[in-house]
Design an enzyme around this catalytic site. Structure first.
Site, short mmCIF file in Angstrom:
data_model
loop_
_atom_site.label_atom_id
_atom_site.label_comp_id
_atom_site.label_asym_id
_atom_site.label_seq_id
_atom_site.Cartn_x
_atom_site.Cartn_y
_atom_site.Cartn_z
N ARG A 125 -9.58 8.10 -1.21
CA ARG A 125 -10.50 8.53 -0.15
C ARG A 125 -11.40 9.65 -0.64
NH1 ARG A 125 -9.27 7.08 5.40
NH2 ARG A 125 -10.82 8.64 5.85
N ARG B 170 -7.20 12.85 0.84
CA ARG B 170 -6.11 13.33 1.71
C ARG B 170 -4.73 12.82 1.26
NH1 ARG B 170 -7.15 10.06 7.30
NH2 ARG B 170 -9.15 11.10 7.16
N HIS B 171 -4.71 11.76 0.47
CA HIS B 171 -3.40 11.33 -0.05
C HIS B 171 -3.47 11.03 -1.56
CE1 HIS B 171 -5.24 7.52 1.10
NE2 HIS B 171 -4.93 7.64 2.38
N GLY C 254 0.99 -1.33 4.42
CA GLY C 254 1.41 0.01 4.02
C GLY C 254 2.33 0.68 5.03
N GLN C 255 1.74 1.11 6.13
CA GLN C 255 2.42 1.95 7.12
C GLN C 255 3.81 1.43 7.51
OE1 GLN C 255 1.89 4.81 8.98
NE2 GLN C 255 3.52 4.36 10.45
N ASN D 19 0.86 -1.19 0.00
CA ASN D 19 0.00 0.00 0.00
C ASN D 19 0.89 1.24 0.00
OD1 ASN D 19 -1.45 2.23 1.03
ND2 ASN D 19 -3.07 0.88 1.72
N GLU E 195 -8.88 0.56 -3.09
CA GLU E 195 -9.80 0.63 -1.95
C GLU E 195 -10.67 1.86 -2.11
OE1 GLU E 195 -7.46 0.94 1.54
OE2 GLU E 195 -6.39 -0.92 1.16
N HIS F 269 -5.78 3.70 -1.89
CA HIS F 269 -7.11 4.04 -1.39
C HIS F 269 -7.46 5.44 -1.88
CE1 HIS F 269 -9.77 4.37 2.52
NE2 HIS F 269 -10.43 4.68 1.43
N THR G 10 -7.01 6.63 10.17
CA THR G 10 -6.93 5.57 9.16
C THR G 10 -8.21 4.72 9.29
OG1 THR G 10 -5.62 3.69 8.36
CG2 THR G 10 -5.60 4.08 10.74
N THR G 11 -8.35 3.72 8.42
CA THR G 11 -9.57 2.91 8.43
C THR G 11 -9.64 2.14 9.76
OG1 THR G 11 -9.08 2.62 6.10
CG2 THR G 11 -10.92 1.37 6.97
N ARG H 175 3.44 18.66 1.82
CA ARG H 175 4.08 19.87 1.29
C ARG H 175 3.47 20.35 -0.02
NH1 ARG H 175 9.09 21.35 3.54
NH2 ARG H 175 9.07 23.02 2.01
N ASP I 62 -0.09 4.44 -0.27
CA ASP I 62 -0.77 5.69 0.10
C ASP I 62 0.13 6.66 0.88
OD1 ASP I 62 -3.08 4.61 -0.93
OD2 ASP I 62 -4.00 4.20 1.01
N HIS I 63 0.96 6.07 1.75
CA HIS I 63 1.74 6.93 2.65
C HIS I 63 2.80 7.76 1.93
CE1 HIS I 63 -0.18 5.77 6.32
NE2 HIS I 63 -0.17 4.53 5.90
N HIS J 90 -4.04 -4.35 7.82
CA HIS J 90 -4.14 -3.24 8.76
C HIS J 90 -3.24 -3.48 9.98
CE1 HIS J 90 -6.00 0.60 9.79
NE2 HIS J 90 -5.59 0.26 10.99
N GLY J 91 -2.25 -2.65 10.09
CA GLY J 91 -1.37 -2.71 11.25
C GLY J 91 -0.36 -3.85 11.20
N GLU K 71 -11.28 -9.12 2.95
CA GLU K 71 -10.01 -8.76 3.58
C GLU K 71 -10.31 -8.61 5.06
OE1 GLU K 71 -7.63 -5.67 1.81
OE2 GLU K 71 -6.50 -5.38 3.67
N1 PXP Z 1 -5.96 -2.93 3.88
C1 PXP Z 1 -6.93 -1.99 3.94
C2 PXP Z 1 -8.28 -2.34 3.41
C3 PXP Z 1 -6.66 -0.71 4.44
O1 PXP Z 1 -7.64 0.22 4.49
C4 PXP Z 1 -5.35 -0.41 4.87
C5 PXP Z 1 -5.04 0.96 5.40
O2 PXP Z 1 -5.13 1.88 4.39
C6 PXP Z 1 -4.37 -1.40 4.76
C7 PXP Z 1 -4.71 -2.67 4.29
C8 PXP Z 1 -2.94 -1.16 5.16
O3 PXP Z 1 -2.85 -0.90 6.51
P1 PXP Z 1 -1.47 -0.42 7.12
O4 PXP Z 1 -1.13 0.88 6.48
O5 PXP Z 1 -1.76 -0.31 8.58
O6 PXP Z 1 -0.46 -1.49 6.80
#
Ligand code: PXP
Length: 268
Positions: free
Chosen positions: A47, A51-52, A238-239, A9, A72, A45, A102-103, A20, A11-12, A216-217, A153
């Protein structure tokens, strides 16, 4: 052979860019690095608040990605129209709240069943397979199947928070998860239960004919627990990858995660 797919992911990268309002870091460079270093899928994603990831990012990523794009999105009508036009390899429906960081939880497939059924129908009309980002419960697996999704998921946020409260300095930081402020033995029990929930939900989803992803996480410390669940065939992360890339570079961060998410096949 049961191969685990790694969805990266990115997005970050766009979060940093939007901070910026410049084209730096370049999301297409992130796409290229991910494609070259072990990602099996690109996850982004779009959104409602943009935002990103921006609409133009999705278009460019779709145009240049060598890998499947998992887009997403929420069940908002305007977003669904955009996604239907863009035709990603898959759409993952997620809940969205403007004020969240976040979600924060899975889709409420019970309260919004009509809206979700309609969203799935619209996406299917555009030949886009649909995954639902849901909490790991048996009821959510059954409802996802009934609503016509091809995939689920599983939201691993509770697992990840329990893991971090038990195994990291999180409880002593400003970001301690207040609702999980339990003594260690209770945290440990709850963590076992959370893993069991994910496992049972995965088994049930697979029996129903749904493909199973999780996300997620997930990070370099906790992902081994998901690797033990053989019904899970895809992780979206992602994160933790982007956070590590600050120190190691994105290529190394992805390669390292790829190593941890590659299943060893037992040759008998
Ligand atoms: N899967 C879904 C559906 C998400 O919404 C997210 C967060 O955007 C992720 C995976 C990735 O989560 P993380 O950034 O915590 O790894």
């Amino acid at each position: 052979m049961n191969k685990m797919k790694l969805g990266v992911n990115i997005d970050h990268v766009a979060v940093l860019r939007e901070a910026r309002q410049v084209n730096d870091p370049d999301i297409l460079q992130a796409l290229y690095v991910a494609c070259e270093n072990g990602a099996d899928q690109i996850t982004i994603h779009l959104r409602e608040d943009r935002r990103h990831i921006q609409d133009s990012d999705v278009k460019n990523i779709m145009m240049f990605s060598k890998l499947p794009v998992n887009l997403e999105c929420s069940i908002n009508k305007e977003i669904l129209n955009i996604v239907s036009e863009l035709k990603p390899h898959r759409a993952t429906l997620v809940p969205e709240k403007r004020e969240e960081v976040t979600t924060e939880g899975g889709l409420d497939v019970f309260t919004y069943e009509d809206e979700i059924a309609y969203a799935i129908e619209q996406l299917h009309d555009s030949i886009i397979p649909v995954s639902l980002f849901v909490d790991p419960t048996i009821e959510a697996m059954e409802k996802s199947k009934e609503l016509g999704a091809e995939m689920v998921e599983l939201h691993t946020g509770l697992f990840a928070n329990l893991f971090a409260m038990l195994n990291s300095s999180l409880p002593h930081s400003n970001h301690a998860v207040k609702e999980l402020d339990f003594p260690r033995h209770q945290l440990s029990e709850k963590l076992e239960q959370a893993i069991e929930q994910i496992k049972l939900s995965s088994i049930h989803a697979k029996k129903l004919g749904l493909e199973v992803a999780a996300g997620h996480g997930l990070n370099y410390h906790n992902v081994h627990e998901m690797m033990k669940i053989e019904e899970i065939v895809e992780l979206n992360i992602g994160q933790s990858i982007i956070a590590r890339s600050v120190f190691t570079g994105l290529s190394e961060a992805i390669k390292e995660m790829k190593k941890l998410t590659t299943r060893c096949i037992n040759l008998k």
